[in-house]
Design a protein around this motif. Structure first.
Motif, PDB file in Angstrom:
ATOM      1  N   LYS A 142      11.183   6.514  10.699  1.00  0.00           N
ATOM      2  CA  LYS A 142      10.021   5.765  10.219  1.00  0.00           C
ATOM      3  C   LYS A 142       9.056   6.714   9.541  1.00  0.00           C
ATOM      4  O   LYS A 142       8.673   7.729  10.099  1.00  0.00           O
ATOM      5  N   SER A 143       8.664   6.384   8.312  1.00  0.00           N
ATOM      6  CA  SER A 143       7.753   7.232   7.552  1.00  0.00           C
ATOM      7  C   SER A 143       6.346   7.113   8.114  1.00  0.00           C
ATOM      8  O   SER A 143       5.847   6.011   8.338  1.00  0.00           O
ATOM      9  N   VAL A 144       5.737   8.256   8.359  1.00  0.00           N
ATOM     10  CA  VAL A 144       4.369   8.308   8.870  1.00  0.00           C
ATOM     11  C   VAL A 144       3.540   9.082   7.862  1.00  0.00           C
ATOM     12  O   VAL A 144       3.832  10.238   7.568  1.00  0.00           O
ATOM     13  N   TYR A 145       2.518   8.435   7.314  1.00  0.00           N
ATOM     14  CA  TYR A 145       1.700   9.043   6.282  1.00  0.00           C
ATOM     15  C   TYR A 145       0.371   9.491   6.877  1.00  0.00           C
ATOM     16  O   TYR A 145      -0.087   8.969   7.895  1.00  0.00           O
ATOM     17  N   GLY A 146      -0.236  10.458   6.202  1.00  0.00           N
ATOM     18  CA  GLY A 146      -1.498  11.010   6.646  1.00  0.00           C
ATOM     19  C   GLY A 146      -2.675  10.254   6.065  1.00  0.00           C
ATOM     20  O   GLY A 146      -2.551   9.135   5.552  1.00  0.00           O
ATOM     21  N   PRO A 147      -3.864  10.852   6.127  1.00  0.00           N
ATOM     22  CA  PRO A 147      -5.071  10.173   5.638  1.00  0.00           C
ATOM     23  C   PRO A 147      -5.108  10.005   4.138  1.00  0.00           C
ATOM     24  O   PRO A 147      -5.980   9.301   3.621  1.00  0.00           O
ATOM     25  N   ALA A 148      -4.206  10.647   3.401  1.00  0.00           N
ATOM     26  CA  ALA A 148      -4.188  10.463   1.953  1.00  0.00           C
ATOM     27  C   ALA A 148      -3.724   9.071   1.559  1.00  0.00           C
ATOM     28  O   ALA A 148      -3.973   8.622   0.442  1.00  0.00           O
ATOM     29  N   MET A 149      -3.073   8.367   2.475  1.00  0.00           N
ATOM     30  CA  MET A 149      -2.624   7.019   2.203  1.00  0.00           C
ATOM     31  C   MET A 149      -3.686   6.003   2.648  1.00  0.00           C
ATOM     32  O   MET A 149      -4.551   6.296   3.462  1.00  0.00           O
ATOM     33  N   THR A 150      -3.587   4.802   2.119  1.00  0.00           N
ATOM     34  CA  THR A 150      -4.406   3.674   2.554  1.00  0.00           C
ATOM     35  C   THR A 150      -3.501   2.686   3.259  1.00  0.00           C
ATOM     36  O   THR A 150      -2.571   2.143   2.650  1.00  0.00           O
ATOM     37  N   ASN A 151      -3.762   2.464   4.530  1.00  0.00           N
ATOM     38  CA  ASN A 151      -2.988   1.512   5.323  1.00  0.00           C
ATOM     39  C   ASN A 151      -3.690   0.158   5.268  1.00  0.00           C
ATOM     40  O   ASN A 151      -4.779  -0.016   5.792  1.00  0.00           O
ATOM     41  N   LEU A 152      -3.055  -0.798   4.618  1.00  0.00           N
ATOM     42  CA  LEU A 152      -3.640  -2.126   4.431  1.00  0.00           C
ATOM     43  C   LEU A 152      -3.269  -3.020   5.607  1.00  0.00           C
ATOM     44  O   LEU A 152      -2.467  -3.950   5.492  1.00  0.00           O
ATOM     45  N   ARG A 153      -3.870  -2.748   6.747  1.00  0.00           N
ATOM     46  CA  ARG A 153      -3.563  -3.542   7.940  1.00  0.00           C
ATOM     47  C   ARG A 153      -4.170  -4.938   7.852  1.00  0.00           C
ATOM     48  O   ARG A 153      -3.567  -5.911   8.286  1.00  0.00           O
ATOM     49  N   GLU A 154      -5.375  -5.029   7.323  1.00  0.00           N
ATOM     50  CA  GLU A 154      -6.083  -6.312   7.306  1.00  0.00           C
ATOM     51  C   GLU A 154      -5.707  -7.193   6.126  1.00  0.00           C
ATOM     52  O   GLU A 154      -6.173  -8.325   6.040  1.00  0.00           O
ATOM     53  N   GLY A 155      -4.892  -6.702   5.216  1.00  0.00           N
ATOM     54  CA  GLY A 155      -4.469  -7.507   4.081  1.00  0.00           C
ATOM     55  C   GLY A 155      -5.555  -7.618   3.021  1.00  0.00           C
ATOM     56  O   GLY A 155      -6.544  -6.879   3.010  1.00  0.00           O
ATOM     57  N   VAL A 156      -5.365  -8.563   2.124  1.00  0.00           N
ATOM     58  CA  VAL A 156      -6.294  -8.770   1.013  1.00  0.00           C
ATOM     59  C   VAL A 156      -7.466  -9.617   1.495  1.00  0.00           C
ATOM     60  O   VAL A 156      -7.281 -10.669   2.109  1.00  0.00           O
ATOM     61  N   LYS A 157      -8.677  -9.139   1.203  1.00  0.00           N
ATOM     62  CA  LYS A 157      -9.886  -9.862   1.582  1.00  0.00           C
ATOM     63  C   LYS A 157     -10.393 -10.658   0.384  1.00  0.00           C
ATOM     64  O   LYS A 157     -10.917 -10.097  -0.576  1.00  0.00           O
ATOM     65  N   TYR A 158     -10.198 -11.964   0.440  1.00  0.00           N
ATOM     66  CA  TYR A 158     -10.694 -12.850  -0.601  1.00  0.00           C
ATOM     67  C   TYR A 158     -11.050 -14.191   0.037  1.00  0.00           C
ATOM     68  O   TYR A 158     -10.577 -14.532   1.134  1.00  0.00           O
ATOM     69  N   ARG A 216      -5.732 -19.522  -4.212  1.00  0.00           N
ATOM     70  CA  ARG A 216      -5.085 -18.242  -4.509  1.00  0.00           C
ATOM     71  C   ARG A 216      -4.485 -18.244  -5.909  1.00  0.00           C
ATOM     72  O   ARG A 216      -4.607 -17.262  -6.656  1.00  0.00           O
ATOM     73  N   LYS A 217      -3.837 -19.348  -6.276  1.00  0.00           N
ATOM     74  CA  LYS A 217      -3.260 -19.422  -7.613  1.00  0.00           C
ATOM     75  C   LYS A 217      -4.342 -19.423  -8.681  1.00  0.00           C
ATOM     76  O   LYS A 217      -4.156 -18.870  -9.767  1.00  0.00           O
ATOM     77  N   GLY A 218      -5.487 -20.046  -8.390  1.00  0.00           N
ATOM     78  CA  GLY A 218      -6.586 -20.003  -9.339  1.00  0.00           C
ATOM     79  C   GLY A 218      -7.136 -18.595  -9.506  1.00  0.00           C
ATOM     80  O   GLY A 218      -7.520 -18.193 -10.614  1.00  0.00           O
ATOM     81  N   LEU A 219      -7.168 -17.827  -8.415  1.00  0.00           N
ATOM     82  CA  LEU A 219      -7.620 -16.442  -8.491  1.00  0.00           C
ATOM     83  C   LEU A 219      -6.663 -15.594  -9.314  1.00  0.00           C
ATOM     84  O   LEU A 219      -7.085 -14.774 -10.146  1.00  0.00           O
ATOM     85  N   LEU A 220      -5.357 -15.800  -9.121  1.00  0.00           N
ATOM     86  CA  LEU A 220      -4.373 -15.048  -9.905  1.00  0.00           C
ATOM     87  C   LEU A 220      -4.434 -15.430 -11.383  1.00  0.00           C
ATOM     88  O   LEU A 220      -4.257 -14.581 -12.264  1.00  0.00           O
ATOM     89  N   GLY A 221      -4.705 -16.703 -11.659  1.00  0.00           N
ATOM     90  CA  GLY A 221      -4.862 -17.112 -13.050  1.00  0.00           C
ATOM     91  C   GLY A 221      -6.078 -16.481 -13.705  1.00  0.00           C
ATOM     92  O   GLY A 221      -6.033 -16.104 -14.884  1.00  0.00           O
TER      93      GLY A 221
END
Length: 430
Positions: A142-158, A216-221
Motif C-alpha cells: 500500500k502506497s503511503v505518501y507524506g505531507p507533500a500529498m493532499t489526502n481528500l478524505r472529505e471529498g468535494v465540498k459544494y 451537480r450536473k448544473g455545476l459541471l455545465g
C-alpha cells in the motif's frame, strides 16, 4: 681623499661599477601530472570517489606501502599527507597543504545515494520538491505518501449558494402557510383555501427536489462553459480557467488497484450494498442503498501547459491544499450475487487494507488523471520569482442562477480540477 668607486667584474670578464646584484630565490612552480580520463565513472576519479566513500582500488596499498590490517590504515590511504622531509627535499613540487591547516575531515555513515537530478551532494537533501520524493513509501503493498500529498478524505465540498437565513425564512413561511390553510379549511370548510396554499408550496418542493437531483450536473455545465483564459495576459490574483496537457511534478502518483503509474490524481473507492439487516463497515450506511466503505484519494503538485499561449504553470494542489476534483471513476471490480468469485488481485488488495470480503455485494471504482491527459483547472493566478502558479482561491466560488434550467446558484471550495471521461483516448505521450 676622495671615496673610491665600488666596482665588480661580471662572469664575462667585463668590469662594471656598482655593487653586484644579489640573486633572488626562484619561486616554486606548481607541478601537475597527467590525469587519466575517467569517462564519467566516479570509481575511477580518484579523490572524488574517496570523498563520498565509494569503493576505489588503491594502487599504493597493493604495492605494499600500507597495511590493511589496521583500521586506520584505510583512512590513511584515502587521505595520505606528505611529511616535511619529503616536501623539503622537493622544493619544486609546489605548496602542499599540511594536515595541521587542512581542517577536520567529515566522515559519512555510508555511500551517499544519487539525487534525482544526477548531482552528488555531501549533505542531506533540502526540504522541498526534490526532498519530498523520499516521503513516498510502500507499506505491505500500500502506497503511503507524506505531507507533500493532499489526502481528500472529505471529498468535494459544494452545495447551494443560498444563505442559511433565507432557507430558514422560506421554511417558516411554508410551515405557517400550511397551518393557516389547514385552520381556514376546518373553519370555513372549503377546500379551495388548502388548494391555494398547496399551489404555492408544491412548486417550491418540486423546485428543491429538482435542484438536489440536477445540481451537480448544473455545476459541471457551468465549469465546462466557463471561458478559457490566456496565461500570457493573466494578472496576479485573477481567477482563470486553464485547459492543457498535464505533466507530473516532483512526486508522481500511482493508482491503488490497477497500478497505473505517473498520475497527478488517483482515486480508489470501495462501495457496498446493504440490504435488510446486513452489516457494513460504514455506520452511517442506510439499508437498501450503496455506501462507500473505503476510499483513497490523493492529488499532488503538477504542471499544466496552456493550449492558448503554450505557457507552463505550476498547479499547487499538494501540501493539504483545497482541491475539488470532478473525475468520473470507472468500475474495475463488480461483485454481485451471481458472481461472488473474487480474483486473487482483489483479495490481496482487501487483505493489505484489512477489509472483509465475506459474502458482500461490492463495487470497486477507480479514477485517475494520467500524465499527458487533457485537464481543465480553475484557480487563481500567482506569480512568484518569475514562476507562474495556479493556487486555490481563498473563498468559495459561486455560480449564477441558471433560470433556464431552474437551478439555484451553487458554490464549490478549492481548486477545481476536471478531466474527460475517456482518459486513455486523450493521453499525449510526454
Amino acid at each position: 681623499m676622495g671615496s673610491r668607486a665600488v666596482s665588480h667584474q661580471l662572469s664575462s670578464g667585463l668590469l662594471v661599477s656598482g655593487r653586484p646584484e644579489q640573486l633572488k630565490e626562484k619561486q616554486p612552480t606548481m607541478s601537475s601530472r597527467a590525469v587519466p580520463y575517467t569517462g564519467g565513472d566516479v570509481k575511477k576519479s580518484g579523490d572524488l570517489g574517496k570523498m563520498f566513500d565509494i569503493a576505489v582500488v588503491d594502487r599504493s596499498s597493493t604495492s605494499g606501502g600500507l597495511s590493511n590490517s589496521n583500521p586506520n590504515s584505510k583512512q590513511q590511504s584515502l587521505f595520505s599527507q606528505p611529511s616535511r622531509s619529503s616536501s623539503s627535499s622537493q622544493p619544486n613540487s609546489g605548496s602542499i597543504r599540511s594536515g595541521s591547516n587542512s581542517g577536520p575531515i567529515r566522515k559519512s555513515s555510508g555511500p551517499l545515494p544519487l539525487q534525482p537530478t544526477g548531482l552528488i551532494t555531501s549533505g542531506p537533501r533540502r526540504s522541498g520538491q526534490l526532498g519530498q520524493a523520499e516521503q513516498t513509501s510502500v507499506v505491505s503493498g500500500k502506497s503511503v505518501y507524506g505531507p507533500a500529498m493532499t489526502n481528500l478524505r472529505e471529498g468535494v465540498k459544494y452545495g447551494f449558494g443560498v444563505s442559511k437565513a433565507m432557507v430558514w425564512v422560506v421554511m417558516v413561511v411554508v410551515a405557517m402557510g400550511l397551518l393557516v390553510g389547514a385552520f381556514l379549511m376546518v373553519a370555513i370548510k372549503k377546500v379551495l383555501v388548502l388548494g391555494a396554499v398547496g399551489a404555492v408550496v408544491v412548486p417550491m418542493g418540486l423546485g428543491l427536489a429538482w435542484n438536489c437531483i440536477w445540481g451537480r450536473k448544473g455545476l459541471l455545465g457551468f465549469i465546462r462553459k466557463y471561458p478559457d483564459a490566456e496565461l500570457r495576459g493573466a494578472v496576479d490574483g485573477q481567477y482563470v480557467k486553464v485547459t492543457g496537457i498535464v505533466t507530473c511534478g516532483s512526486i508522481p502518483l500511482e493508482s491503488s488497484y490497477q497500478k497505473v503509474a505517473r498520475c497527478v490524481y488517483v482515486s480508489t473507492e470501495l462501495y457496498e450494498y446493504k440490504g435488510w439487516g446486513g452489516k457494513s463497515s460504514n455506520p452511517k450506511h442506510r439499508c437498501f442503498s450503496w455506501g462507500c466503505s473505503y476510499s483513497e484519494n490523493y492529488v499532488a503538485d503538477f504542471y499544466i501547459s496552456d493550449f492558448q499561449s503554450g505557457l507552463r504553470a505550476l498547479v499547487k494542489a499538494g501540501y493539504g491544499a483545497k482541491v475539488a476534483p470532478f473525475v468520473e471513476p470507472a468500475t474495475v471490480v463488480d461483485i454481485t450475487k451471481e458472481n461472488k468469485d473474487l480474483s486473487t488481485s482483489f483479495l490481496s488488495w482487501l487483505a493489505e487494507r484489512k477489509l472483509s470480503s465475506d459474502n458482500r455485494i461490492m463495487h470497486l471504482k477507480e479514477g485517475y488523471i494520467k500524465e499527458g491527459s487533457t485537464v481543465s483547472v480553475l484557480g487563481v493566478v500567482q506569480r512568484h520569482d518569475n514562476v507562474l502558479m495556479i493556487v486555490p482561491p481563498s473563498e468559495p466560488i459561486s455560480t449564477r442562477c441558471q433560470w433556464i434550467r431552474c437551478l439555484l446558484p451553487m458554490y464549490v471550495e478549492g481548486l477545481i480540477l476536471t478531466c474527460d471521461d475517456n482518459q486513455n483516448a486523450d493521453v499525449v505521450p510526454v
